[in-house]
Design an enzyme around this catalytic site. Structure first.
Site, PDB file in Angstrom:
ATOM      1  N   HIS A   1      -4.939  -5.480  -7.529  1.00  0.00           N
ATOM      2  CA  HIS A   1      -5.702  -4.248  -7.544  1.00  0.00           C
ATOM      3  C   HIS A   1      -7.622  -4.653  -6.955  1.00  0.00           C
ATOM      4  CE1 HIS A   1      -7.091  -0.144  -6.920  1.00  0.00           C
ATOM      5  NE2 HIS A   1      -8.267  -0.182  -7.283  1.00  0.00           N
TER       6      HIS A   1
ATOM      7  N   MET B   1       0.277  -1.226   0.068  1.00  0.00           N
ATOM      8  CA  MET B   1       0.251   0.211  -0.293  1.00  0.00           C
ATOM      9  C   MET B   1       0.757   1.410  -0.220  1.00  0.00           C
ATOM     10  SD  MET B   1      -2.975  -1.930  -0.272  1.00  0.00           S
ATOM     11  CE  MET B   1      -3.135  -0.445   0.313  1.00  0.00           C
TER      12      MET B   1
HETATM   13  C1  GAR Z   1      -5.955  -7.413  -1.452  1.00  0.00           C
HETATM   14  O1  GAR Z   1      -6.917  -7.027  -1.218  1.00  0.00           O
HETATM   15  C2  GAR Z   1      -5.268  -6.162  -2.346  1.00  0.00           C
HETATM   16  O2  GAR Z   1      -5.591  -7.069  -3.378  1.00  0.00           O
HETATM   17  C3  GAR Z   1      -5.276  -4.994  -2.178  1.00  0.00           C
HETATM   18  O3  GAR Z   1      -5.410  -5.399  -0.445  1.00  0.00           O
HETATM   19  C4  GAR Z   1      -5.505  -6.130  -0.253  1.00  0.00           C
HETATM   20  C5  GAR Z   1      -3.969  -7.129   0.659  1.00  0.00           C
HETATM   21  O4  GAR Z   1      -4.445  -8.715   1.372  1.00  0.00           O
HETATM   22  N1  GAR Z   1      -4.662  -4.465  -2.010  1.00  0.00           N
HETATM   23  C6  GAR Z   1      -4.364  -3.056  -2.512  1.00  0.00           C
HETATM   24  O5  GAR Z   1      -5.658  -2.342  -2.460  1.00  0.00           O
HETATM   25  C7  GAR Z   1      -3.322  -2.034  -3.607  1.00  0.00           C
HETATM   26  N2  GAR Z   1      -4.174  -1.152  -4.135  1.00  0.00           N
HETATM   27  P1  GAR Z   1      -3.214  -9.503   1.735  1.00  0.00           P
HETATM   28  O6  GAR Z   1      -2.124  -8.169   2.455  1.00  0.00           O
HETATM   29  O7  GAR Z   1      -4.284 -10.177   2.543  1.00  0.00           O
HETATM   30  O8  GAR Z   1      -3.338  -9.899   0.220  1.00  0.00           O
END
Ligand code: GAR
Length: 230
Positions: free
Chosen positions: A116, A97
């Protein structure tokens, strides 16, 4: 497409938190015996839960804390150095992020992918599930794409769609989509490891031998209109 120099596709995964997509990537590589290796997991936050899990798995898991750097540029330089030490063929953002500088993106041009939680180009940025509910879309989903200097933008490798249901909240949508994210990233990692993925001069993605790069969860009690014959 990077020329994968050894028979093993070297991957570095960047996370900021829970790391469930990273876990799926690690497990997919291991359980399916792919010609790939997750060489390192790097987080920008000390409390990223995924770091502990990666260490338990015997994967080199490093912290490059953005808070330790005065500017975005200095952080990105340190991050690029930490990544380069592992000589990756691909760098996979998995819930990472941070907005990246154009210099960083350029350095990893054609080797940097992101997941994303929306069907890009709809709903870039944060709070995608809230955005989808506010817009009233009936399909939502996730996208794996090559990263460009424009936030949440870039050549699309694959997308997964889910129906939006009448009583959905941002949390129920997020949970439905996360399951698809795991399938999607695992599939893309298979394609990368097999050397099938390329970008053409128009910056369009091609995946050799693959006709469809779209995945979907069927809506409940809703018959599909038709099945494509092509
Ligand atoms: C996921 O939903 C991913 O798509 C999102 O953060 C989450 C991470 O989950 N990413 C974004 O929003 C990037 N813009 P995780 O740490 O369990 O993989």
């Amino acid at each position: 497409m990077p020329a994968i120099t050894s028979s093993t596709c070297r991957l570095v995964v960047l996370i900021s938190g829970r790391g469930s997509n990273m876990q799926t990537i690690v497990n997919t590589v291991r359980e399916q015996g792919l010609p790939a290796q997750v060489c390192a997991v790097i987080a920008n936050k000390a409390d990223a839960l995924g770091l502990h899990w990666a260490r338990e798995q015997g994967i080199q898991a490093t912290l490059v804390a953005h808070r330790d750097y005065a500017t975005r540029k200095e952080f990105d330089q340190a991050l690029a150095q930490a990544i380069d030490a592992h000589r990756p063929d691909y760098v996979l953002l998995a819930g990472f992020m941070r907005v990246l500088t154009p210099e960083f993106v350029e350095h990893f041009n054609g080797r940097l992918l992101n997941i994303h939680p929306s069907l890009l180009p709809a709903f870039p940025g944060l709070h995608t599930h809230e955005q989808a509910l506010a817009a009233g879309v009936q399909w939502h989903g996730c996208t794996v794409h090559f990263v460009t200097p424009v936030l949440d933008h870039g050549p699309i490798v694959a997308q997964g769609a889910v129906p939006v249901l009448a009583d959905d909240t941002p949390d129920t949508l997020a949970e439905r989509i996360l399951g698809v994210e795991h399938h999607l990233y695992a599939q893309v990692v298979r394609w990368l490891a097999e050397g099938r993925v390329s970008l053409d001069a128009m910056q369009r993605v091609h995946v050799h031998g693959v006709a469809s790069r779209s995945f979907a969860v069927a809506p409940p009690e809703s018959p599909w209109i038709t099945t494509s014959k092509n």
